[in-house]
Design an enzyme around this catalytic site. Sequence first.
Site, PDB file in Angstrom:
ATOM      1  N   SER A  17       0.747  -1.270   0.185  1.00  0.00           N
ATOM      2  CA  SER A  17       0.084   0.064   0.106  1.00  0.00           C
ATOM      3  C   SER A  17       0.758   1.197  -0.028  1.00  0.00           C
ATOM      4  O   SER A  17       0.565   2.340  -0.990  1.00  0.00           O
ATOM      5  CB  SER A  17      -0.849  -0.022   1.427  1.00  0.00           C
ATOM      6  OG  SER A  17      -1.843  -1.006   1.229  1.00  0.00           O
ATOM      7  N   HIS A  43      -3.541   6.989   2.569  1.00  0.00           N
ATOM      8  CA  HIS A  43      -3.768   5.373   2.959  1.00  0.00           C
ATOM      9  C   HIS A  43      -5.112   5.348   3.578  1.00  0.00           C
ATOM     10  O   HIS A  43      -5.945   4.297   3.539  1.00  0.00           O
ATOM     11  CB  HIS A  43      -2.840   4.998   3.642  1.00  0.00           C
ATOM     12  CG  HIS A  43      -3.083   3.376   4.224  1.00  0.00           C
ATOM     13  ND1 HIS A  43      -3.398   2.860   5.342  1.00  0.00           N
ATOM     14  CD2 HIS A  43      -2.883   2.299   3.453  1.00  0.00           C
ATOM     15  CE1 HIS A  43      -3.290   1.607   5.540  1.00  0.00           C
ATOM     16  NE2 HIS A  43      -2.978   1.202   4.341  1.00  0.00           N
TER      17      HIS A  43
END
Length: 210
Positions: A17, A43
């Site tokens: 990520s 995120h």
Amino acid sequence: MAGFDYIRDPAEIYRQSFAIVAKEAGLELLPGDMANVATRLIHSCGMVDVIGDLEYSARAAANGIAALRAGCSVYCDVEMVRSGIIQRSLPANNAVLCTLNDDRVVDHAASIANTRSAAAVDFWHDDLADAIAVIGNAPTALFRLLERIAEGGPRPALVIGIPVGFVGAVESKQALAQNSSGIEFITVHGRRGGSAMASAVLNALALDAA
């Protein structure tokens, strides 16, 4: 039942990520401490373009990290922000507080003809002068905090002001960024915001502080 093919390792999910965020978001344009903040912010919402709406004062991250290390309190506008803060990451067992459900808030809101969220800010304590304020839900809470500061009230070490919404959110964040009191701040302009984004900024600072 057939299983799905997906990544199950939490560390690998985070690694991939953050690698995607770093590749797509242009973090090299930011100072290191703010790059970490931006990474966590993106995120939390899955939108790399949010970096274009990110604004912060010169010493925002440094002030926040120093305040957390010094054991400052963290004041939140709503319980969702408080719940989103990873308390085990806080470097000095910092108190994380929300006064929205204080028994006095309903009557005080009526007396000042404002929302409960705004009224709750009036019950943030004297240690607000050294604290971090994290507002992710209520524009009225951010407006009221700025009013208190303008009236000579305590000046937080940092204001993370990222309220979400269609009424007052844009204007309250503009008021924060343009404040004449010189307070350190982090905000995301526009309608976007919310508890997850606001708490993600605090979590990024806490990880750096630790």
